[in-house]
Design a protein around this motif. Structure first.
Motif, short mmCIF file in Angstrom:
data_model
loop_
_atom_site.label_atom_id
_atom_site.label_comp_id
_atom_site.label_asym_id
_atom_site.label_seq_id
_atom_site.Cartn_x
_atom_site.Cartn_y
_atom_site.Cartn_z
N ALA A 209 0.90 -1.37 -0.10
CA ALA A 209 -0.02 0.12 -0.11
C ALA A 209 0.87 1.20 -0.07
O ALA A 209 0.73 2.15 0.85
N GLN A 210 1.89 1.56 -1.11
CA GLN A 210 2.67 2.47 -1.20
C GLN A 210 3.53 2.75 0.21
O GLN A 210 3.88 3.85 0.46
N GLY A 211 3.63 1.75 0.87
CA GLY A 211 4.48 1.98 2.23
C GLY A 211 3.71 2.09 3.42
O GLY A 211 4.19 2.07 4.51
N VAL A 212 2.51 2.31 3.44
CA VAL A 212 1.60 2.35 4.57
C VAL A 212 1.46 1.12 5.44
O VAL A 212 1.69 1.17 6.55
N LEU A 213 1.76 -0.13 4.60
CA LEU A 213 1.68 -1.34 5.57
C LEU A 213 3.11 -1.65 6.15
O LEU A 213 3.11 -2.70 6.81
N THR A 230 5.65 12.36 1.22
CA THR A 230 6.33 13.60 1.05
C THR A 230 6.69 13.90 -0.30
O THR A 230 7.14 15.15 -0.63
N ASP A 231 6.30 12.86 -1.24
CA ASP A 231 7.01 12.95 -2.72
C ASP A 231 5.98 13.78 -3.42
O ASP A 231 4.90 13.25 -3.81
N ALA A 232 6.47 14.81 -3.80
CA ALA A 232 5.54 16.07 -4.66
C ALA A 232 5.38 15.50 -6.04
O ALA A 232 4.61 16.10 -7.16
N LYS A 233 6.38 14.52 -6.69
CA LYS A 233 6.40 13.96 -8.12
C LYS A 233 5.39 12.85 -8.36
O LYS A 233 5.27 12.78 -9.24
N GLY A 234 4.42 12.61 -7.50
CA GLY A 234 3.20 11.73 -7.57
C GLY A 234 3.29 10.68 -6.51
O GLY A 234 1.81 10.15 -6.19
N GLY A 235 4.15 10.26 -5.89
CA GLY A 235 3.90 9.28 -4.65
C GLY A 235 2.89 9.89 -3.64
O GLY A 235 2.09 9.05 -3.10
N ALA A 236 3.03 11.11 -3.30
CA ALA A 236 2.06 11.84 -2.22
C ALA A 236 0.72 11.56 -2.60
O ALA A 236 -0.27 11.29 -1.96
#
Length: 336
Positions: A209-213, A230-236
């Motif tokens: 889950a994009q790092g949540v887990l 915190t990634d403004a390029k798309g990750g956030a």
């Protein structure tokens, strides 16, 4: 490393597959990306997934460079087509014959290979006749530029229609690449049953889950510096649906379960998706080589049924089950 057949085909892939979405060519410098790929090879990963849209084609180039010198026959390389690439012209996206034919040639050039093992429709194209799309894929297979065909984030109905045409054309549509994790289970009610019936295997993305887990995001606290949130390029943007205190608090309660199984939280998350017998592989990415070495420890793990039930009880109603979310989160017109 353990290996699984991809759908009902004879192709075996590593059940943990290395993916370079959001990393190569953007978040991670090329030298570190190469180190991550080499770490994947060292731990027995043979399957690598990318797409032409990742970092606007740069991710494919980075992966191609990183795999230079490897025995091609010992690798399974996957890529995808659909999203806009290049300058974003009127034919630079979608699944038209023109875009598919031009895109496969560009992908092969960047990946430095004569063929890909799996070529995937990255989304469903509502503006191109499905017959046109599948005929183009069939021609690519017959030209030897791709061995098998797959799809990504297609609904059960779209998969059935695509598979019927692929069968008529004599090509193997053998895979689906959906989002799937403890928190996002929208494929379970419709996509997985249809895929089992048709002999299609899942290559699931975002099992953590994009790092949540991993448990690194704490309720009531700011995200760690440098994390995907915190990634403004798309990750956030991608992680935002999980970034609320109710979800994060439930996730923290998974830590004792992981401890009992002697797994990290990330390993538990990856092992969880691999318990589904329709899942052929879990995609894992990395921004550091040690992440690859840690995630691969989920291979071969068997989670007892009682523990799976315990996970369900802990997460409760924060889990998304609605099968309509596949359609809701997919583009309804071709992007430009």
């Amino acid at each position: 490393m353990e290996f699984r057949y991809l759908g009902n085909s004879g192709l075996k892939i590593s059940e943990i597959t290395y993916g370079n979405w959001l990393t190569h060519g953007s978040q991670v410098e090329n030298e570190v990306a190469t180190q991550c790929v080499h770490a994947a090879l060292d731990v027995g990963i043979t399957s690598f997934d990318t797409a032409d849209v990742y970092a606007n084609t740069r991710a494919e180039s980075v992966l191609g460079d990183a795999l230079t010198g490897q025995r091609r026959e010992s690798l399974e390389i996957f890529t995808k087509v659909y999203w806009p690439t290049g300058p974003g012209g009127h034919n630079d996206s979608g699944l038209s014959r023109k875009h598919i034919m031009e895109s496969i040639n560009g992908s092969l050039r960047r990946l430095q290979t004569d063929y890909v093992d799996l070529y995937q429709a990255h989304r469903y194209d509502t503006e191109t006749p499905l017959e046109e799309t599948m005929q183009a894929f069939a021609d690519i297979v017959r030209q030897g530029k791709a061995l098998y065909i797959g799809v990504s984030e297609w609904t059960a109905g779209q998969i059935r229609a695509g598979h019927a045409l692929a069968t008529e054309l004599g090509i193997g549509l053998i895979s689906s690449q959906p989002q799937y994790s403890m928190l996002w289970r929208v494929i379970e009610d419709e996509v997985v049953p249809a895929s089992r019936e048709l002999g299609i295997g899942q290559i699931v993305w975002s099992p953590v889950a994009q790092g949540v887990l991993t448990g690194k995001y704490k309720p009531g606290q700011a995200p760690p510096a440098g994390s995907r949130a915190t990634d403004a390029k798309g990750g956030a943007d991608m992680i935002s649906r999980f970034m609320n205190d109710d979800v994060l608090a439930r996730v923290q309660k998974l830590q004792p379960i992981a401890d009992e199984l002697e797994l990290s939280m990330a390993q538990l998350a990856v092992a969880w998706v691999l318990q589904n017998d329709n899942v052929s592989a879990a995609l894992v990415g990395a921004s550091r080589p040690e992440q690859v070495r840690e995630n691969v420890k989920a291979t071969g793990v068997k989670i007892p049924h009682a523990v799976l039930q315990q996970i369900d009880e802990v997460l409760g109603d924060v889990v998304e089950h609605d099968s309509e979310m596949t359609s809701v989160t997919s583009p309804h017109k071709r992007p430009s």
